[in-house]
Design a protein around this motif. Sequence first.
Motif, PDB file in Angstrom:
ATOM      1  N   ILE A  26      34.653  53.253  70.690  1.00  0.00           N
ATOM      2  CA  ILE A  26      33.700  52.912  69.639  1.00  0.00           C
ATOM      3  C   ILE A  26      32.865  54.148  69.328  1.00  0.00           C
ATOM      4  N   SER A  27      32.625  54.382  68.047  1.00  0.00           N
ATOM      5  CA  SER A  27      32.197  55.705  67.593  1.00  0.00           C
ATOM      6  C   SER A  27      30.864  56.189  68.149  1.00  0.00           C
ATOM      7  N   ASN A  28      29.904  55.355  68.406  1.00  0.00           N
ATOM      8  CA  ASN A  28      28.609  55.835  68.891  1.00  0.00           C
ATOM      9  C   ASN A  28      28.478  55.746  70.410  1.00  0.00           C
ATOM     10  N   HIS A  29      29.579  55.459  71.080  1.00  0.00           N
ATOM     11  CA  HIS A  29      29.527  55.329  72.530  1.00  0.00           C
ATOM     12  C   HIS A  29      29.616  56.690  73.203  1.00  0.00           C
ATOM     13  N   LEU A  30      29.056  56.760  74.415  1.00  0.00           N
ATOM     14  CA  LEU A  30      28.938  58.026  75.120  1.00  0.00           C
ATOM     15  C   LEU A  30      29.796  58.104  76.380  1.00  0.00           C
ATOM     16  N   TYR A  31      30.035  56.946  77.012  1.00  0.00           N
ATOM     17  CA  TYR A  31      30.830  56.910  78.231  1.00  0.00           C
ATOM     18  C   TYR A  31      32.207  56.336  77.922  1.00  0.00           C
ATOM     19  N   PHE A  32      33.208  56.942  78.502  1.00  0.00           N
ATOM     20  CA  PHE A  32      34.572  56.476  78.280  1.00  0.00           C
ATOM     21  C   PHE A  32      35.232  56.288  79.627  1.00  0.00           C
ATOM     22  N   TYR A  33      36.127  55.290  79.692  1.00  0.00           N
ATOM     23  CA  TYR A  33      36.723  54.911  80.966  1.00  0.00           C
ATOM     24  C   TYR A  33      38.203  54.585  80.801  1.00  0.00           C
ATOM     25  N   TRP A  34      38.907  54.760  81.900  1.00  0.00           N
ATOM     26  CA  TRP A  34      40.243  54.190  82.012  1.00  0.00           C
ATOM     27  C   TRP A  34      40.270  53.295  83.246  1.00  0.00           C
ATOM     28  N   TYR A  35      40.854  52.107  83.061  1.00  0.00           N
ATOM     29  CA  TYR A  35      41.089  51.165  84.131  1.00  0.00           C
ATOM     30  C   TYR A  35      42.558  50.801  84.098  1.00  0.00           C
ATOM     31  N   ARG A  36      43.049  50.316  85.214  1.00  0.00           N
ATOM     32  CA  ARG A  36      44.417  49.792  85.189  1.00  0.00           C
ATOM     33  C   ARG A  36      44.451  48.423  85.869  1.00  0.00           C
ATOM     34  N   GLN A  37      45.456  47.658  85.484  1.00  0.00           N
ATOM     35  CA  GLN A  37      45.646  46.328  86.051  1.00  0.00           C
ATOM     36  C   GLN A  37      47.122  46.133  86.318  1.00  0.00           C
ATOM     37  N   ILE A  38      47.498  46.159  87.584  1.00  0.00           N
ATOM     38  CA  ILE A  38      48.864  45.832  87.958  1.00  0.00           C
ATOM     39  C   ILE A  38      49.032  44.330  87.772  1.00  0.00           C
ATOM     40  N   LEU A  39      50.215  43.932  87.355  1.00  0.00           N
ATOM     41  CA  LEU A  39      50.461  42.542  86.966  1.00  0.00           C
ATOM     42  C   LEU A  39      49.954  41.551  88.012  1.00  0.00           C
ATOM     43  N   GLY A  40      49.087  40.658  87.572  1.00  0.00           N
ATOM     44  CA  GLY A  40      48.586  39.604  88.452  1.00  0.00           C
ATOM     45  C   GLY A  40      47.486  40.032  89.390  1.00  0.00           C
ATOM     46  N   GLN A  41      47.040  41.282  89.275  1.00  0.00           N
ATOM     47  CA  GLN A  41      46.006  41.778  90.187  1.00  0.00           C
ATOM     48  C   GLN A  41      44.721  42.091  89.428  1.00  0.00           C
ATOM     49  N   LYS A  42      43.742  42.578  90.164  1.00  0.00           N
ATOM     50  CA  LYS A  42      42.446  42.816  89.522  1.00  0.00           C
ATOM     51  C   LYS A  42      42.447  44.114  88.742  1.00  0.00           C
ATOM     52  N   VAL A  43      41.461  44.218  87.897  1.00  0.00           N
ATOM     53  CA  VAL A  43      41.268  45.424  87.109  1.00  0.00           C
ATOM     54  C   VAL A  43      40.648  46.494  88.020  1.00  0.00           C
ATOM     55  N   GLU A  44      41.238  47.694  88.018  1.00  0.00           N
ATOM     56  CA  GLU A  44      40.780  48.755  88.930  1.00  0.00           C
ATOM     57  C   GLU A  44      40.279  49.962  88.143  1.00  0.00           C
ATOM     58  N   PHE A  45      39.173  50.490  88.571  1.00  0.00           N
ATOM     59  CA  PHE A  45      38.588  51.668  87.944  1.00  0.00           C
ATOM     60  C   PHE A  45      39.422  52.915  88.255  1.00  0.00           C
ATOM     61  N   LEU A  46      39.707  53.690  87.229  1.00  0.00           N
ATOM     62  CA  LEU A  46      40.402  54.969  87.428  1.00  0.00           C
ATOM     63  C   LEU A  46      39.434  56.140  87.275  1.00  0.00           C
ATOM     64  N   VAL A  47      38.769  56.207  86.129  1.00  0.00           N
ATOM     65  CA  VAL A  47      37.978  57.398  85.825  1.00  0.00           C
ATOM     66  C   VAL A  47      36.935  57.089  84.758  1.00  0.00           C
ATOM     67  N   SER A  48      35.816  57.799  84.847  1.00  0.00           N
ATOM     68  CA  SER A  48      34.824  57.755  83.778  1.00  0.00           C
ATOM     69  C   SER A  48      34.614  59.169  83.248  1.00  0.00           C
ATOM     70  N   PHE A  49      34.223  59.251  82.008  1.00  0.00           N
ATOM     71  CA  PHE A  49      34.172  60.540  81.296  1.00  0.00           C
ATOM     72  C   PHE A  49      32.926  60.547  80.441  1.00  0.00           C
ATOM     73  N   TYR A  50      32.144  61.604  80.591  1.00  0.00           N
ATOM     74  CA  TYR A  50      30.905  61.696  79.829  1.00  0.00           C
ATOM     75  C   TYR A  50      30.621  63.150  79.532  1.00  0.00           C
ATOM     76  N   ASN A  51      30.202  63.435  78.342  1.00  0.00           N
ATOM     77  CA  ASN A  51      29.814  64.792  77.962  1.00  0.00           C
ATOM     78  C   ASN A  51      30.963  65.776  78.199  1.00  0.00           C
ATOM     79  N   ASN A  52      32.154  65.326  77.837  1.00  0.00           N
ATOM     80  CA  ASN A  52      33.361  66.150  77.906  1.00  0.00           C
ATOM     81  C   ASN A  52      33.795  66.545  79.310  1.00  0.00           C
ATOM     82  N   GLU A  53      33.388  65.762  80.288  1.00  0.00           N
ATOM     83  CA  GLU A  53      33.908  66.004  81.624  1.00  0.00           C
ATOM     84  C   GLU A  53      33.973  64.705  82.422  1.00  0.00           C
TER      85      GLU A  53
END
Lengths: 115, 114
Positions: A26-53
């Motif tokens: 979303i255009s005015n957002h500052l934090y970006f994330y990737w999560y993954r979900q293996i089939l039938g399992q919980k959503v897991e945090f991979l990485v967060s990204f802010y200020n180009n790092e």
Amino acid sequence: EPEVTQTPSHQVTQMGQEVILRCVPISNHLYFYWYRQILGQKVEFLVSFYNNEISEKSEIFDDQFSVERPDGSNFTLKIRSTKLEDSAMYFCASSVAQGAPGELFFGEGSRLTVL
Amino acid sequence: GENVEQHPSTLSVQEGDSAVIKCTYSDSASNYFPWYKQELGKGPQLIIDIRSNVGEKKDQRIAVTLNKTAKHFSLHITETQPEDSAVYFCAASISGGGADGLTFGKGTHLIIQP
């Protein structure tokens, strides 16, 4: 209503191949994330990204993974050499949060199937 | 790091009855507790959240309670309807959804029986 969009919705790849998953937060957002979900399992945090790092990353996010914000709108997740166990739904998310914590908005996900 | 446990894994209730889903967390520094609803083939959508300075929050048929001392929080859905059927995830965050993201529970598959 603004939303997080992800492409592709489904990708099938051979083991050992490189994959790039794309997200437009979303255009005015500052934090970006990737999560993954293996089939039938919980959503897991991979990485967060802010200020180009990367701000934080989990143990899952090893050297095979990388993230990039190549321009002002896209946020990508690259898996260098895919393994069978990388098969999962990958969700991108974004939030306004800086200082004041905020809601994470998730995209509809990219399903990755590694054969 | 944070660990979030969620129960039950499956919950079946009659339409019109109430449903309660419970979560516990391990890190007393966590201060933000959202609940997400995930429908088949879609991404998680926030339905309600609570911060550690509040004990209870309500939004129409949905309410969340937080007990900081016991480190548990619960989702309550009253007058359940067929469209409430989905997987519900609780989550916890130290930075409130900032740098460290969210730690999710394993999810509860809520089934509303007509």
